[in-house]
Design a protein around this motif. Structure first.
Motif, PDB file in Angstrom:
ATOM      1  N   GLY A   1       0.824  -1.196   0.000  1.00  0.00           N
ATOM      2  CA  GLY A   1       0.000   0.000   0.000  1.00  0.00           C
ATOM      3  C   GLY A   1       0.857   1.244   0.000  1.00  0.00           C
ATOM      4  N   HIS A   2       0.230   2.408  -0.097  1.00  0.00           N
ATOM      5  CA  HIS A   2       1.021   3.638  -0.059  1.00  0.00           C
ATOM      6  C   HIS A   2       0.234   4.741   0.621  1.00  0.00           C
ATOM      7  N   GLU A   3       0.975   5.709   1.129  1.00  0.00           N
ATOM      8  CA  GLU A   3       0.349   6.874   1.737  1.00  0.00           C
ATOM      9  C   GLU A   3       0.056   7.898   0.648  1.00  0.00           C
ATOM     10  N   LYS A   4      -0.873   8.771   0.948  1.00  0.00           N
ATOM     11  CA  LYS A   4      -1.170   9.862   0.032  1.00  0.00           C
ATOM     12  C   LYS A   4       0.108  10.657  -0.226  1.00  0.00           C
ATOM     13  N   GLY A   5       0.395  10.908  -1.495  1.00  0.00           N
ATOM     14  CA  GLY A   5       1.563  11.717  -1.812  1.00  0.00           C
ATOM     15  C   GLY A   5       2.881  10.960  -1.830  1.00  0.00           C
ATOM     16  N   ALA A   6       2.834   9.651  -1.666  1.00  0.00           N
ATOM     17  CA  ALA A   6       4.068   8.863  -1.653  1.00  0.00           C
ATOM     18  C   ALA A   6       4.801   8.985  -2.988  1.00  0.00           C
ATOM     19  N   PHE A   7       4.043   9.089  -4.062  1.00  0.00           N
ATOM     20  CA  PHE A   7       4.632   9.379  -5.373  1.00  0.00           C
ATOM     21  C   PHE A   7       3.593  10.165  -6.169  1.00  0.00           C
ATOM     22  N   THR A   8       3.996  10.592  -7.360  1.00  0.00           N
ATOM     23  CA  THR A   8       3.167  11.538  -8.096  1.00  0.00           C
ATOM     24  C   THR A   8       1.707  11.122  -8.216  1.00  0.00           C
ATOM     25  N   ASP A   9       1.477   9.839  -8.511  1.00  0.00           N
ATOM     26  CA  ASP A   9       0.092   9.419  -8.750  1.00  0.00           C
ATOM     27  C   ASP A   9      -0.650   9.036  -7.472  1.00  0.00           C
ATOM     28  N   ALA A  10       0.036   9.085  -6.341  1.00  0.00           N
ATOM     29  CA  ALA A  10      -0.594   8.623  -5.095  1.00  0.00           C
ATOM     30  C   ALA A  10      -1.486   9.718  -4.520  1.00  0.00           C
ATOM     31  N   LEU A  11      -2.694   9.808  -5.077  1.00  0.00           N
ATOM     32  CA  LEU A  11      -3.589  10.899  -4.689  1.00  0.00           C
ATOM     33  C   LEU A  11      -4.277  10.625  -3.363  1.00  0.00           C
ATOM     34  N   ALA A  12      -4.355   9.354  -2.991  1.00  0.00           N
ATOM     35  CA  ALA A  12      -4.992   9.024  -1.716  1.00  0.00           C
ATOM     36  C   ALA A  12      -4.256   7.842  -1.122  1.00  0.00           C
TER      37      ALA A  12
END
Ligand SMILES: Nc1ncnc2c1ncn2[C@@H]1O[C@H](COP(=O)(O)OP(=O)(O)OP(=O)(O)O)[C@@H](O)[C@H]1O
Ligand SMILES: [Mg+2]
Length: 484
Positions: free
Chosen positions: A213-224
């Motif tokens: 999983g990823h946090e919001k903002g972890a990379f460019t496309d990680a909007l949520a």
């Protein structure tokens, strides 16, 4: 909702005392004799327990217990008796009475504990029975009575109820995913999620955020924020398919998860704990990858707590007839039921073929034959080219059938066994010849060749690469989407 219990006693004051005592935790029904008790049992399917007096006018408490057990063996019965007669107790227990309690009941809290315990035991026993009956139906997805398949069933039964990590190794189309799902469905996690991850389909970075999983903002496309597959699999099973394809950095992360059961989302620093059971599968020889340095040895041993090897179909040819019959029924039903059987000669050809795509290929072949069948019974005329062309001609008599697989090596994907058909000397050679022939037949279109063989296009590419074959082909355009 409170559990329902039935209190049977001919003395009204005692019935009422018990009913009043149990009322806060139980829904109490009462009956003055065995006859009325039996009709109440019959009318109350969700009854949790029966408490009955021993001596009553008419049928005794033991007689009542015997008749209840005949209808509802899983309904616990406790007998209240003024006679502390050991023989009576033993005899009644043999008749299915679950527990005894001495009258007069002076210690009501103690009695209530015994009631609660009997109900809990019965519930556990029901759960075990349910699991056992599921065992039957879950394994119904498998066909085959060969020693190789029996071995798989035994392993599944044994390993499924545990939380042990399982590595399933076997060639393409040999039933690895079927095993993984059975392991989940026969476990206590069956009601939880089964989350499958196709490791080979994702680039290293995508795989990492997919898994953790990823946090919001972890990379460019990680909007949520997004939950990873490990978190999604909480309470259930995560199935990592084609685990041999993951790159070394992700292997390190995976190892850490298996060791600590915690991980962090991409771009996050919070330690997350998830309650998952891991099942992994591969059609590659992981030990060889370890030797080559592309798979971590420590991860290999972490995954390989339990090793289940699904056999190549050519190593359990004795199951082919059963498999054919199952797939024939399945596809015939789906196609109007016009095909009713297969001629012995056609079946023989299927049994003699080498099946590089294993059960999946056999299934595809039967489907094709049923759809294209010219009559009610499949004949050698209905056989697809890959089988008729592979068949040895009449002038070269076949060698003895392949020996049964030895447990140690029989199901190794790379295992070389005596080859029945004339030219190639090892199974690996035979496979190579067959795949190259299929590609040639499809004018170099590997997607079509893969469909023909019932294996994935990726595995054709992988094999060609392994053999050092040139990778220029007619379906290159399709491949571009796959390139990183
Ligand atoms: N013993 C079996 N009995 C009945 N059907 C089977 C058996 N083994 C495999 N199959 C069927 O064959 C097909 C392929 O099985 P599955 O997807 O489990 O193979 P796999 O080993 O995961 O293949 P791959 O390596 O290509 O991912 C499925 O349709 C499956 O239901
Ligand atoms: Mg699979």
């Amino acid at each position: 909702m409170k559990p329902k219990i039935l209190i049977v006693d001919d003395e009204k004051p005692l019935r009422d005392t018990l009913a009043k005592w149990f009322a806060p935790s139980y829904d109490c029904l009462t009956a003055p004799d065995a006859e009325q008790a039996l009709s109440m049992v019959a009318a109350t399917p969700d009854l949790a327990l029966v408490i009955t007096d021993f001596k009553m006018p008419g049928a005794s408490g033991i007689e009542l217990a015997r008749r209840i057990k005949a209808e509802r063996p899983d309904l616990p019965v406790i007998i209240l008796t003024a006679h502390a007669d050991v023989n009576l107790v033993i005899e009644a227990m043999r008749d299915g009475v679950d527990d005894f309690f001495q009258k007069p009941v002076t210690d009501l809290p103690q009695f209530e504990l015994r009631v609660a315990k009997a109900i809990r035991t019965a519930a556990l026993e029901r759960e075990v029975t349910d699991l056992k009956s599921q065992l039957g139906t879950e394994l119904e997805n498998f066909t085959g009575k060969s020693p190789a398949m029996e071995r798989i069933y035994r392993l599944i039964r044994k390993v499924a109820p545990t939380d042990a990590t399982v590595l399933i190794e076997g060639p393409s189309g040999s039933g690895k995913e079927l095993v993984a799902r059975a392991l989940h469905n026969l476990s206590r996690r069956a009601k939880g999620p089964f989350v499958a991850v196709e490791c080979a389909a994702l680039s290293a970075t995508l795989l990492e955020s997919e898994l953790f999983g990823h946090e919001k903002g972890a990379f460019t496309d990680a909007l949520a924020r997004r939950l990873g597959k490990f978190e999604q699999a909480s309470g259930g099973t995560i199935f990592l398919d084609e685990i041999g394809e993951i790159d070394l950095p992700t292997q390190v992360k995976l190892l850490r998860v298996l060791e600590s059961r915690t991980f962090q989302r991409v771009g996050g620093n919070e330690d997350i704990t998830a309650d998952f059971r891991l099942v992994a599968a591969t059609n590659r020889d992981l030990l060889r990858l370890v030797a080559e340095g592309s798979f971590r040895e420590d991860l290999y041993y972490r995954l390989n707590v339990i090793d289940i090897r699904t056999p190549a179909l050519r190593d359990h040819r004795e199951d082919i007839a059963l498999l054919v019959s199952r797939f024939l029924k399945e596809f015939s039903a789906a196609n109007g039921g016009t095909v009713t059987g297969i001629e012995p000669a056609a079946l023989k050809a299927l049994e003699d073929y080498d099946w590089p795509g294993n059960v999946r290929q056999l299934r595809n072949v039967i489907e094709k034959m049923v759809v294209l069948a010219s009559g009610p019974r499949l004949t050698t005329d209905d056989l697809p080219m890959e089988i008729t062309e592979a068949a040895p001609d009449a002038s070269t008599p076949r060698a003895a059938p392949a020996p049964p697989p030895s447990p140690a090596t029989g199901s190794r994907p790379t295992e070389a066994a005596p080859k029945a058909a004339a030219a190639p000397t090892t199974l690996a050679d035979a496979e190579k010849a067959q795949i190259l022939a299929a590609i040639a037949r499809c004018n170099g279109n590997k997607s079509r060749a893969a469909t023909l063989l019932g294996i994935s296009r990726r595995s054709i590419h992988r094999k060609l690469k392994a053999w050092g074959e040139k990778d220029l082909d007619a379906d290159r355009t399709h491949d571009l989407s796959q390139q990183p």
